[in-house]
Every structure is written in structure tokens, then in C-alpha cells.
Design an enzyme around this catalytic site. Structure first.
Site, PDB file in Angstrom:
ATOM      1  N   ARG A  31      -2.421  -0.496   4.491  1.00  0.00           N
ATOM      2  CA  ARG A  31      -3.320  -1.637   4.330  1.00  0.00           C
ATOM      3  C   ARG A  31      -2.835  -2.578   3.234  1.00  0.00           C
ATOM      4  O   ARG A  31      -2.055  -2.202   2.356  1.00  0.00           O
ATOM      5  CB  ARG A  31      -4.739  -1.176   3.992  1.00  0.00           C
ATOM      6  N   GLU A  37     -10.310  -5.830  -6.052  1.00  0.00           N
ATOM      7  CA  GLU A  37      -9.446  -4.764  -6.588  1.00  0.00           C
ATOM      8  C   GLU A  37     -10.125  -4.019  -7.727  1.00  0.00           C
ATOM      9  O   GLU A  37     -10.705  -4.635  -8.631  1.00  0.00           O
ATOM     10  CB  GLU A  37      -8.146  -5.411  -7.081  1.00  0.00           C
ATOM     11  N   ASP A  40     -13.908  -0.631  -5.706  1.00  0.00           N
ATOM     12  CA  ASP A  40     -14.479   0.370  -4.770  1.00  0.00           C
ATOM     13  C   ASP A  40     -15.156   1.525  -5.507  1.00  0.00           C
ATOM     14  O   ASP A  40     -16.247   1.952  -5.128  1.00  0.00           O
ATOM     15  CB  ASP A  40     -13.459   0.853  -3.715  1.00  0.00           C
ATOM     16  N   GLY A 126       5.041   4.367  -2.129  1.00  0.00           N
ATOM     17  CA  GLY A 126       4.826   3.940  -3.513  1.00  0.00           C
ATOM     18  C   GLY A 126       4.780   2.430  -3.666  1.00  0.00           C
ATOM     19  O   GLY A 126       5.031   1.905  -4.739  1.00  0.00           O
ATOM     20  N   SER A 130      -0.853   1.867   0.527  1.00  0.00           N
ATOM     21  CA  SER A 130      -1.597   3.036   1.010  1.00  0.00           C
ATOM     22  C   SER A 130      -0.819   3.902   1.986  1.00  0.00           C
ATOM     23  O   SER A 130      -1.328   4.302   3.040  1.00  0.00           O
ATOM     24  CB  SER A 130      -2.917   2.602   1.666  1.00  0.00           C
ATOM     25  N   SER A 131       0.422   4.182   1.623  1.00  0.00           N
ATOM     26  CA  SER A 131       1.205   5.100   2.448  1.00  0.00           C
ATOM     27  C   SER A 131       0.525   6.470   2.492  1.00  0.00           C
ATOM     28  O   SER A 131       0.544   7.150   3.528  1.00  0.00           O
ATOM     29  CB  SER A 131       2.626   5.226   1.906  1.00  0.00           C
ATOM     30  N   ASP A 176      -8.940   2.657   0.843  1.00  0.00           N
ATOM     31  CA  ASP A 176      -7.711   2.822   1.618  1.00  0.00           C
ATOM     32  C   ASP A 176      -7.942   3.646   2.887  1.00  0.00           C
ATOM     33  O   ASP A 176      -7.486   3.295   3.975  1.00  0.00           O
ATOM     34  CB  ASP A 176      -6.628   3.499   0.769  1.00  0.00           C
ATOM     35  N   TYR A 226      -4.911   5.053 -13.749  1.00  0.00           N
ATOM     36  CA  TYR A 226      -5.977   4.808 -12.774  1.00  0.00           C
ATOM     37  C   TYR A 226      -7.242   5.569 -13.199  1.00  0.00           C
ATOM     38  O   TYR A 226      -8.333   5.000 -13.250  1.00  0.00           O
ATOM     39  CB  TYR A 226      -5.511   5.251 -11.387  1.00  0.00           C
TER      40      TYR A 226
HETATM   41  C1  GLA Z   1      -5.888   2.390  -5.058  1.00  0.00           C
HETATM   42  C2  GLA Z   1      -7.047   3.321  -4.692  1.00  0.00           C
HETATM   43  C3  GLA Z   1      -8.206   2.519  -4.089  1.00  0.00           C
HETATM   44  C4  GLA Z   1      -8.596   1.349  -4.983  1.00  0.00           C
HETATM   45  C5  GLA Z   1      -7.367   0.541  -5.394  1.00  0.00           C
HETATM   46  C6  GLA Z   1      -7.684  -0.526  -6.401  1.00  0.00           C
HETATM   47  O1  GLA Z   1      -5.351   1.831  -3.902  1.00  0.00           O
HETATM   48  O2  GLA Z   1      -6.614   4.294  -3.781  1.00  0.00           O
HETATM   49  O3  GLA Z   1      -9.288   3.371  -3.856  1.00  0.00           O
HETATM   50  O4  GLA Z   1      -9.317   1.788  -6.102  1.00  0.00           O
HETATM   51  O5  GLA Z   1      -6.349   1.367  -5.934  1.00  0.00           O
HETATM   52  O6  GLA Z   1      -8.506  -1.496  -5.838  1.00  0.00           O
END
Ligand code: GLA
Length: 389
Positions: A31, A37, A40, A126, A130-131, A176, A226
């Protein structure tokens, strides 16, 4: 490779490796998040789309009971997962995304069939596209195909998210896995992460395109940053006396500023502003107000860079180059996308200018950083599918 070509390719790889044709072929997309950003996990809104890049698996029942054999056709590597007992973490590292999903199915009381699987992915690894979610959702889709039992797509997304939490150690939000499971061709998905209500936002105006610009700087979410951001948001919500930052308006944040440290205040300001920008951008897309959507994307980037501090030099370089090319050169807006610290930018551009913009960004990025960017356009793709079976 488009999905059809990819499907033919993985079927041939399966045939070569296992000496017979596969019974099932399933795929799930990566995606790109257009805006929203780090919202979520704050119960906010996100606006991603599935891209035409996929994790794909071809499979058949195995003659060896109690095991799933997986052949990674791109890296020519094999993994074997013992399914005769509760599935645990193991090696190689990438197999943990699969293991996590298998464990999720076991926890639902599903008996996992013994399978031979060939797998590959065209989602850059990476790259912040969203691999890992694509691999998780692809595995879940294979389980649906092989057991003949579909599960509710929201439950499927949640199961895949749990796999990421428990088996990959990343406390990610829901975006994702949701978009990989629920994406719809020609549409963005406006997802309310609090209620999990989704709304499809059509994105079919042929005059605009979304460009993905991979900085080719590796993005690693398990590095702790994160989780740290997530904890800072929780601290902000706690100090402001609410369940999550979704419950705070910009005015309320200003009034409560004294209860937060300077850093925590900036983190909260990003999230609260970004939630607003996301719903405004969805309205802008519905109305084809491309310049205003573009401005929201630039504002999102500035906030992620300055307040949330999840950008990096190379992502900032791409956005600066895009701003220089500007509206006259066919760019409405550009921002980093995904978790940050490397990975990709997404740009909203005039379709007519895609080739010229691609060349210009590639050349200027190379001059600035010495790195070759990978740039591609993608239409909004469909979510996970069973192609054969
Ligand atoms: C990564 C996480 C998501 C989201 C984004 C930032 O992709 O897997 O859940 O938090 O970072 O928007």
C-alpha cells in the site's frame, strides 16, 4: 509484472520447484498511504490505497504431514514450518510473518493443512510500502483458499496485525493490513481507526496520478522509534485526560499545553493536525480539488518532519525537489509515506507530466544524495484475492 503475469510466473516457479502444478494461487497488495500518518494507533483517520505490487503464493497440499514448506522464489531460499504443534517464532526471519498468521488461524481453532508453497513479492522490502502486511494478508488468504473457509476481512486484517505485533515485534496500527485486505480497484480507503468504519473514496480522474518515490534508504520499524512515538502519544492522551488523541481538538490541545512537555506537545500537535488534514483531503479528492489536496500533503510532510520527527534527509530532499518542480511542472503535493526514517514519498501529479517528473526527480535526487531512487506510478489496486482455487 502485472498481477496476471506475476501469477503465471509463480505458477511456473511452483512447477519447477515441486514438479507439479499448484492448486491455489493467492495474492495481497502493498500500500501507499496518501495522507493520515501515525494517526491509526491514535484512533484517527487514514487514507491509503493498495498498489499494483503484490506478495503472491502458489500452493498445493503436501505429501508430508505436519509441515508447511515454503520456497522463496526470488531469493531461492526454503523455510519449513512445523504445524503439528502450536506454531512458534523461527527462522529465516521473513518466515515469522507467515508463522504469526498460521498461529492466528490455530488460535481460531483451524487445523492448518500441510502445504507446499512457492512465494515471491514485488513490494519493495523495507520501503515503507507494507511488504510485511502484504505477506501476512497473503498467508491469511492462502489459509482461506486451502481450508475453503473465508473469514470476515476485518477479522483477517486484525489477525494479520496481531501476527506483526507478536511475531515481528512491531506494535503497528491497523492501516496496512486493512488496506491490503480491503482495498478496492480505483479507490482510496478512508478508514476510521476508532470505529473501523471504512469509506471508499473514488480516485479515477485520469488527469491525476500518484507517484511512489522510493528513496532506497532502508526503513526499519523494529528499531524502537515507532514504539517510542506510540508511547509518547499515549502519554499525551493520558496527561490531557482522554482515551486517545482522537478526542482532542486543536483548541483543546492549546488549552492543555501546560500539561505536556515540549516534545510531547509537538507529537500531539502532529497527530491532531494530521487527523484533520486527512478528512479534509478525502473531501478534496471527492471534489477533485487537487491543489488543495496537494497542499495538505505538503503540510503533512512538514508536520512529520518537524513535530513528529520521523522523516530523514533523503525524504526531505525528495519533497524539496518536488516543491521546486511545483505546480507549474505538474506536481500538486508530495510527502513521506508510511512509518518514516527512510522508505518512500508519495506525490500527487498531473498524469501528462509523469514521465518528465520521474526523470527530473531521479536526476536531482541522484545529484543531491548519490543514491538511485526507484520511481513508479500506481493506480489504486484491489485488495487480497484468490486468483486460482
Ligand atoms: C507503519 C505502521 C502503520 C502506521 C504507519 C504510520 O506503516 O505499520 O500501522 O502506523 O506506520 O502511519
Amino acid at each position: 509484472m502485472n498481477l496476471q503475469e506475476l501469477s503465471t510466473h509463480i505458477a511456473a516457479e511452483f512447477q519447477k520447484h515441486y514438479g507439479r502444478a499448484p492448486r491455489w494461487i493467492v495474492a495481497a497488495p502493498g500500500r501507499v498511504n496518501v495522507i493520515g500518518e501515525h494517526t491509526d494507533y491514535n484512533d484517527g483517520f487514514v487514507l491509503p490505497m493498495a498498489i499494483e505490487r503484490y506478495a503472491i503464493m502458489a500452493a498445493d497440499i503436501s505429501a508430508t504431514p505436519g509441515k508447511i514448506s515454503i520456497y522463496d522464489a526470488a531469493f531461492k531460499e526454503n523455510a519449513t514450518i512445523d504445524i503439528s504443534a502450536p506454531v512458534t517464532k523461527g527462522s529465516p526471519k521473513w518466515s515469522n510473518y507467515i508463522r504469526g498468521v498460521l498461529c492466528g488461524f490455530q488460535n481460531r481453532g483451524v487445523t492448518i493443512p500441510a502445504l507446499d508453497v512457492a512465494f515471491m513479492s514485488t513490494v519493495p522490502l523495507g520501503g515503507g510500502l507494507s511488504s510485511s502486511a502484504a505477506l501476512e494478508v497473503c498467508t491469511a488468504t492462502l489459509m482461506e483458499a486451502a481450508t475453503g473457509e473465508a473469514i470476515d476481512p476485518i477479522e483477517k486484517a486484525l489477525l494479520a496485525q496481531k501476527a506483526e505485533h507478536d511475531f515481528a515485534g512491531v506494535p503497528c496500527g491497523i492501516m496496512d493490513q486493512f488496506i491490503s485486505a480491503l482495498g478496492r480497484e480505483g479507490h482510496l480507503l478512508l478508514l476510521d481507526c476508532r470505529t473501523r468504519k471504512t469509506e471508499l473514496v473514488p480516485m479515477s480522474d485520469p488527469s491525476v496520478a500518484l507517484l511512489v518515490i522510493n528513496t532506497n534508504v532502508k526503513h526499519e520499524l523494529s528499531g524502537g522509534e515507532y514504539a517510542e512515538r506510540r508511547a509518547q502519544c499515549e502519554e499525551a492522551a493520558k496527561n490531557l485526560g482522554v482515551k486517545s488523541l482522537r478526542d482532542v481538538t486543536p483548541d483543546q490541545l492549546e488549552k492543555g499545553k501546560g500539561k505536556l512537555s515540549e516534545v510531547i506537545y509537538r507529537r500531539a500537535r502532529h497527530v491532531i493536525g494530521e487527523i484533520e488534514r486527512t478528512t479534509h483531503a478525502a473531501e478534496g479528492i471527492r471534489a477533485s480539488s487537487w491543489p488543495s489536496v496537494g497542499n495538505l500533503m505538503y503540510a503533512s510532510h512538514a508536520s512529520l518532519r518537524d513535530d513528529y520527527e520521523v522523516s530523514c534527509q533523503e525524504l526531505d530532499d525528495v519533497v524539496e525537489i518536488a516543491e521546486d518542480i511545483g505546480y507549474k511542472g505538474g506536481i500538486y503535493g508530495c510527502r513521506m509515506t508510511g512509518g518514516g526514517f527512510g522508505g518512500c514519498c508519495v506525490a500527487l501529479v498531473k498524469t501528462d507530466c509523469v514521465d518528465a517528473i520521474t526523470k527530473k526527480i531521479a536526476a536531482e535526487y541522484k545529484t543531491k544524495t548519490g543514491i538511485d531512487a526507484a520511481i513508479f506510478a500506481s493506480r489504486p489496486a484491489a485488495g487480497a484475492t484468490i486468483i486460482k482455487g
